[in-house]
Motif scaffolding. Structure first.
Motif, short mmCIF file in Angstrom:
data_model
loop_
_atom_site.label_atom_id
_atom_site.label_comp_id
_atom_site.label_asym_id
_atom_site.label_seq_id
_atom_site.Cartn_x
_atom_site.Cartn_y
_atom_site.Cartn_z
N PHE A 535 22.96 39.26 42.31
CA PHE A 535 23.38 38.15 43.15
C PHE A 535 22.69 37.62 44.07
CE2 PHE A 535 25.17 39.37 47.41
CZ PHE A 535 25.09 40.66 47.08
N VAL A 536 22.91 36.27 44.81
CA VAL A 536 22.63 35.86 45.98
C VAL A 536 23.49 35.30 46.63
CG1 VAL A 536 21.61 33.74 45.20
CG2 VAL A 536 20.54 34.70 47.28
N PHE A 537 23.60 35.64 48.15
CA PHE A 537 24.77 34.91 48.87
C PHE A 537 23.88 33.80 49.72
CE2 PHE A 537 28.60 34.53 51.01
CZ PHE A 537 28.26 34.28 52.33
N LYS A 538 24.80 32.60 49.85
CA LYS A 538 24.15 31.87 50.79
C LYS A 538 25.34 31.37 51.68
CE LYS A 538 21.21 29.48 47.50
NZ LYS A 538 20.69 28.18 46.70
N GLY A 539 24.90 31.94 53.10
CA GLY A 539 25.88 31.86 54.12
C GLY A 539 25.90 30.36 54.87
N ASP A 540 26.95 29.67 55.16
CA ASP A 540 26.94 28.53 55.73
C ASP A 540 26.94 28.71 57.28
OD1 ASP A 540 30.06 27.72 53.69
OD2 ASP A 540 28.00 27.31 53.33
N PRO A 541 26.30 27.90 57.97
CA PRO A 541 26.16 28.12 59.63
C PRO A 541 27.67 28.31 60.21
CG PRO A 541 25.19 26.10 58.86
CD PRO A 541 25.88 26.46 57.47
N TYR A 542 27.67 29.07 60.98
CA TYR A 542 28.98 29.50 61.75
C TYR A 542 28.84 28.69 63.17
CZ TYR A 542 33.07 32.35 63.09
OH TYR A 542 34.44 32.64 63.21
N ARG A 543 30.17 27.95 63.32
CA ARG A 543 29.71 27.12 64.73
C ARG A 543 31.11 27.68 65.50
NH1 ARG A 543 26.79 22.81 63.53
NH2 ARG A 543 26.11 22.56 61.36
N TYR A 544 31.76 28.66 65.43
CA TYR A 544 32.80 28.76 66.18
C TYR A 544 32.86 30.04 67.18
CZ TYR A 544 34.35 25.90 62.21
OH TYR A 544 34.46 24.82 61.56
N PHE A 545 31.58 30.35 67.59
CA PHE A 545 31.29 31.46 68.79
C PHE A 545 32.27 31.08 69.99
CE2 PHE A 545 28.65 33.76 65.81
CZ PHE A 545 27.66 32.69 65.35
N GLU A 546 32.92 32.00 70.46
CA GLU A 546 33.55 31.86 71.84
C GLU A 546 32.64 32.87 72.74
OE1 GLU A 546 37.53 33.14 72.15
OE2 GLU A 546 37.68 32.82 74.21
N ASP A 547 31.65 32.16 73.39
CA ASP A 547 30.67 32.90 74.08
C ASP A 547 31.42 33.37 75.44
OD1 ASP A 547 28.23 30.53 72.94
OD2 ASP A 547 28.59 32.59 72.47
N ASN A 548 31.07 34.40 76.17
CA ASN A 548 31.28 35.07 77.43
C ASN A 548 30.54 33.91 78.32
OD1 ASN A 548 33.01 36.97 76.26
ND2 ASN A 548 31.27 38.24 76.24
N SER A 549 31.15 33.95 79.48
CA SER A 549 30.54 33.10 80.43
C SER A 549 29.29 33.66 80.99
CB SER A 549 31.42 32.83 81.87
OG SER A 549 30.99 31.84 82.63
#
Length: 948
Positions: A535-549
């Motif tokens: 198999f090959v996996f193609k991941g989608d961009p992840y846009r929901y990071f909750e960054d620390n200050s």
């Protein structure tokens, strides 16, 4: 801040200074990458990546040994500075589609590298020869990019290589083998995986490539331009488990010694030019999936050795010159699921004797000479297809189920939730299988050679899900649950399966979690059940990071440094107090601004810093309340996903349609403001105009021009009492196409509508088409000229399959939806009706040798079948062109406009002439009827009274 707190901070700063350990050269290399890339992790600050624990960076003592940043949204190029990280063992930058440009030759300086994984990026250019210097390399995965040029011979020097995946690129030239002092791939005796599919490789498969000394288990050469014969040396590699040579131009006989490969589970030889007798594969006892379709084999009787292979699940032997009867014993194979023997010379009686508890689901014998089907003792659950056989020429059997092509099963058998799904309030959040709202990490598996064909059997996917969860748990990853969905076969016969991974004990993953999941899937740490194969996996961009200050952290560090240098605690406290007061003021101002994002709008004054809303008015709640008799039921003319629509009339006499958002569908204030700004910039006669808006008393209302003849959906279904003949349908298609072409090519910025359907095409009093409902529209910014990666939204049946699979939105997604709309115009059928998909229905029914392409039974009778439908075939051709599987193969909307204009001219009508509502191109069937999709009465804002 107390003195004790300040002393603690000083101590922390001192400890970081003492622990600084990153080698200067490594720090310089990472700093250069940080300056080149965008969207690097926010904690990439300071001068000590190792000591400060930069996301994705691991060190041994002072040296950087691992960079794993898969799926974190990096953009830019991989510069030559990477070569300075000479102790690097692992480099994984997979699933960062924004990484472009060539792979630098300095990659060859990473002599300690054992893992190089760049799956699913956008690298271009040739693979540098210097890659052959990486003598410690074990994993080399460069698949799913845009690499071109030849496969470097130097890869043959990588004697420790276990995994070689170059698939899904644009590589060309021959497969290199060693010659004299020149290395080649035949030297890779320890490599188990040759994955070269979906490239442009040419020439023959060198006999020298294979030997009995090799440890290969996967040879995947599918979908190239390879020619010549299959080398007999392939039969010497007895360790093989999967062989894919399909979709090439291979010729000659199949080597007899392939029969020695008794570990092979999947064998694909289809769509070549193979000749000679059908090979004897009777010793391949492990064979599950056999595809030999569409070759030039000599005519032969059905091979009885097939009935002895007890592991078979799938037999694909379409167009292989088979003749005679199909033995009934074939259907008794305990594991058999699918038999496809189309386009052969098979005859006689078909006797389907399935074993008790058998798994057989489909027998496809289209276009043969079967004369009789032996009755079954009891229902077996097997779909039998005998279309274009002698038995179906008998009038008594013509209506039998086996004489019709069944509609594909679009059901999704996969993994029900463990509880009642809940409604999530935040945008893009999804209810997990454990019914917790979260932002999942998503992507798609492509299983390149699964051993089964029954996609309706959920057991396979349950096993896969459990295997995934065990892998995540073994790596101590923060995963709560996984969801698998939409199993389909693509044109390469890969099994495509969507994956969603949900975080544990939080709403979203951090960057470390995403990179760890991506690394587990990209470097094949996860081993799927054997039924699924490579198999090959193609991941989608992840846009929901909750960054620390991190900015706050940097500020504190700056203050500490200043304190150390200045030596004055009092001064620092004063500075902190000032900064705190300033930040609090900024925060208060920002909160006020966000609570009323419309506060600075001025639609009258010209100000370059203020959005200019052309011809768009801000209405008060009271104005719209008067227009609608306090939003009374009699003014309610429709309901949609956004909310209710009310009718009113402005003092000027202009009638308006007011869309009032329901509480649960309200956007964020800034998003609502952005949508208004977008809609205020588009002006075209084939687009419904935005008149104004209301943002008051927590209300969100959009005010549009009123379009009196309702939706196209109601017109072609007969609900609105309007009949559209052929010419009028062409003009409706033209109007919708012109509106879309304007959005795609003339709007600034260009706009993708994302929800084109007959319900969103409205007809004015002259039956001109107007595109409406821009609630899902997306502007195409300069940085997104190729595509927008976004969560899939739209209406099933109209949804572009490529967008659904990749989540990469382009204007060609609208083109696909427009193609569905065109088929709806000629058939008056819903896109999905009683489980039948209109696209497949038309595609399967088209016969270009017949009048109207043989679509008489599908064409709407109201279109005027008694008259000549000039240009009908060209219209269908255009629709099917819009419905091409790949977006680049579809026309632009401006091209579609030109084609429809030419069709109208062919039909004898001026494409630029508007016809009056009393013209013969339509008739109102229910004159005097009170029914109307928008209602009857209008209410003048200046005279109506409100009920408070």
């Amino acid at each position: 801040m107390t003195l004790w707190t300040f002393q603690c901070l000083l101590t922390r700063f001192a400890s970081h200074t003492a622990a600084a350990e990153t080698a200067p050269n490594d720090f310089s290399a990472l700093s250069s990458l940080k300056d080149t890339w965008k969207n690097t992790p926010p904690d990439w600050e300071g001068s000590d990546p190792c000591g400060d624990g930069w996301d994705g960076i691991k060190c041994t003592k002072s040296r950087v040994t691992s960079i794993t940043l898969s799926g974190v949204g990096l953009t830019g190029q991989l510069t030559g500075d990477i070569g300075s990280l000479t102790e690097l063992n692992i480099l994984d930058l997979s699933y960062n589609k924004g990484l472009t440009g060539p792979l630098p030759a300095s990659i060859g300086s990473l002599k300690m590298l054992n893992t190089l994984i760049l799956v699913g990026c956008d690298f271009t250019g040739s693979i540098p020869d210097e890659i052959g210097n990486l003598r410690q390399l074990v994993y080399l995965s460069l698949n799913s990019n845009r690499f071109s040029g030849p496969i470097p011979r130097s890869i043959g020097n990588l004697s420790k290589l276990y995994w070689l995946d170059l698939a899904d690129n644009q590589l060309d030239g021959i497969i290199p083998v060693s010659s004299g002092t020149n290395p080649g791939l035949d030297m890779l005796n320890h490599t188990k995986h040759f994955h070269f599919g979906k490239n442009k490789l040419t020439g023959n498969i060198p006999p020298e490539l294979f030997s009995s000394d090799m440890a290969l288990i996967h040879v995947l050469f599918e979908s190239n331009q390879l020619s010549g014969s299959i080398p007999s040396t392939l039969g010497n590699v007895t360790t093989l488990e999967v062989v894919r040579l399909d979709n090439n131009s291979l010729t000659g006989r199949v080597p007899e010694n392939l029969n020695n490969l008794n570990h092979v589970r999947e064998l694909f030889l289809s769509n070549n030019k193979l000749s000679g007798p059908l090979p004897d594969l009777s010793k391949m006892n492990s064979l599950n999936y056999l595809d030999m379709s569409n070759n030039g084999f000599e005519q032969s009787d059905f091979p009885l050795w097939l009935t002895t292979l007890q592991s078979l699940t799938t037999i694909m032997m379409e167009n292989t010159q088979l003749q005679g009867e199909v033995p009934s014993s074939l259907f008794s194979l305990a594991n058999l699921q699918t038999v496809v023997l189309k386009n052969n010379e098979l005859n006689g009686t078909l006797d389907v004797r399935t074993s008790k508890g058998g798994k057989l689901r489909r027998i496809d014998l289209q276009n043969n000479h079967i004369s009789e089907l032996k009755p079954q003792d009891e229902p077996s659950g097997v779909t039998i297809i005998l279309v274009k056989n002698l038995i179906c020429e008998d009038t008594e059997a013509a209506d039998a189920a086996y004489c019709k092509i069944p509609q594909p099963n679009v059901s999704n058998p996969i993994l029900q939730n463990n509880c009642q799904p809940i409604s999530c309030n935040k945008p893009d959040q999804v209810s997990s299988p454990n019914c917790v709202c979260a932002y999942p990490y998503t992507g798609a598996f492509s299983f390149r050679a699964p051993s089964f064909s029954d996609l309706g059997n959920g057991t396979y996917f349950l096993i896969l899900r459990d295997s995934l969860m065990k892998s995540f748990a073994a790596q101590l990853l923060p995963v709560d649950s996984v969801s698998l969905s939409n199993p389909t076969r693509d044109s390469y016969h890969y099994l495509i399966l969507n994956l969603s991974v949900f975080p544990s004990s939080q709403e979203q993953f951090n960057r470390t979690g995403i990179s760890s999941i991506g690394f587990l899937l990209s470097n094949q740490t996860f081993k799927p059940p054997k039924e699924f194969g490579p198999f090959v996996f193609k991941g989608d961009p992840y846009r929901y990071f909750e960054d620390n200050s991190e900015s706050s952290k940097s500020l504190n560090m700056g203050i500490i440094i200043g304190a150390v240098v200045g030596g004055s605690v009092l001064l620092v406290l004063l500075v902190l107090a000032g900064v705190y007061a300033f930040c609090q003021k900024r925060r208060a101002d920002r909160a006020i601004g966000q609570s009323n994002p419309f506060g600075r709008w001025d639609t009258k004054e010209s100000n370059s810093g203020i959005p200019q809303l052309k011809a768009t008015k801000k209405f008060s709640f009271q104005e719209l309340q008067k227009c609608t008799k306090n939003f009374s039921r009699e003014n309610d003319i429709g309901t949609g996903g956004y909310g209710k629509v009310y009718l009113g009339t402005l003092p000027s006499g202009q009638r308006i349609a007011i869309k009032r958002a329901q509480k649960e569908s309200k956007q964020g204030q800034l998003e609502f403001k952005a949508e208004i700004e977008l809609l205020s910039r588009v002006h075209h006669k084939n687009l419904v105009s935005l008149v104004g808006f209301c943002f008051e008393r927590e209300e969100q209302m959009l005010v549009y021009e009123y379009v009196p003849k309702g939706s196209l959906k109601d017109a072609i279904s007969g609900k609105s009492g309007i009949r559209l003949d052929w010419i009028r349908r062409l003009k409706v298609a033209l109007g919708a196409a012109r509106g879309l072409a304007y959005l795609h090519e003339l709007a600034d910025p260009p706009i993708i509508h994302r929800d084109i359907k007959s319900n969103n095409i409205l007809l004015d009093e002259r039956l001109n088409a107007k595109v409406s409902d821009f609630g899902l529209s997306k502007p195409m910014l300069d940085s997104e000229k190729d595509h927008i990666t976004t969560q899939v939204k739209g209406t099933m049946g109209y949804l572009d399959p490529e967008y659904y699979m990749s989540q990469q939105l382009t204007e060609k997604s609208d083109v696909y939806s427009f193609g569905v709309l065109m088929l709806e115009l000629i058939t008056a059928r819903k896109p999905i009706e009683r489980g039948k998909y209109i696209v497949k229905l038309v595609r399967n029914a088209i016969d270009k040798s017949k009048e109207l392409y043989g679509l008489h039974e599908l064409v709407d009778s109201a279109i005027g079948l008694g008259s000549t439908l000039m240009g009908f075939e060209k219209f269908v051709d255009l629709a099917m062109s819009c419905l091409q599987e790949a977006g680049p193969d579809r026309p632009k909307m401006s091209d579609a406009v030109k084609e429809i204009e030419s069709i109208l001219l062919l039909a004898g009508s001026n494409p630029n002439a508007e016809s009056a509502s009393t013209s013969a191109s339509f008739e109102e069937l229910s004159k005097g009827s009170s029914h109307h999709p928008y209602g009857n009465d209008s209410f003048d804002c200046s005279t109506s009274t409100s009920k408070n």
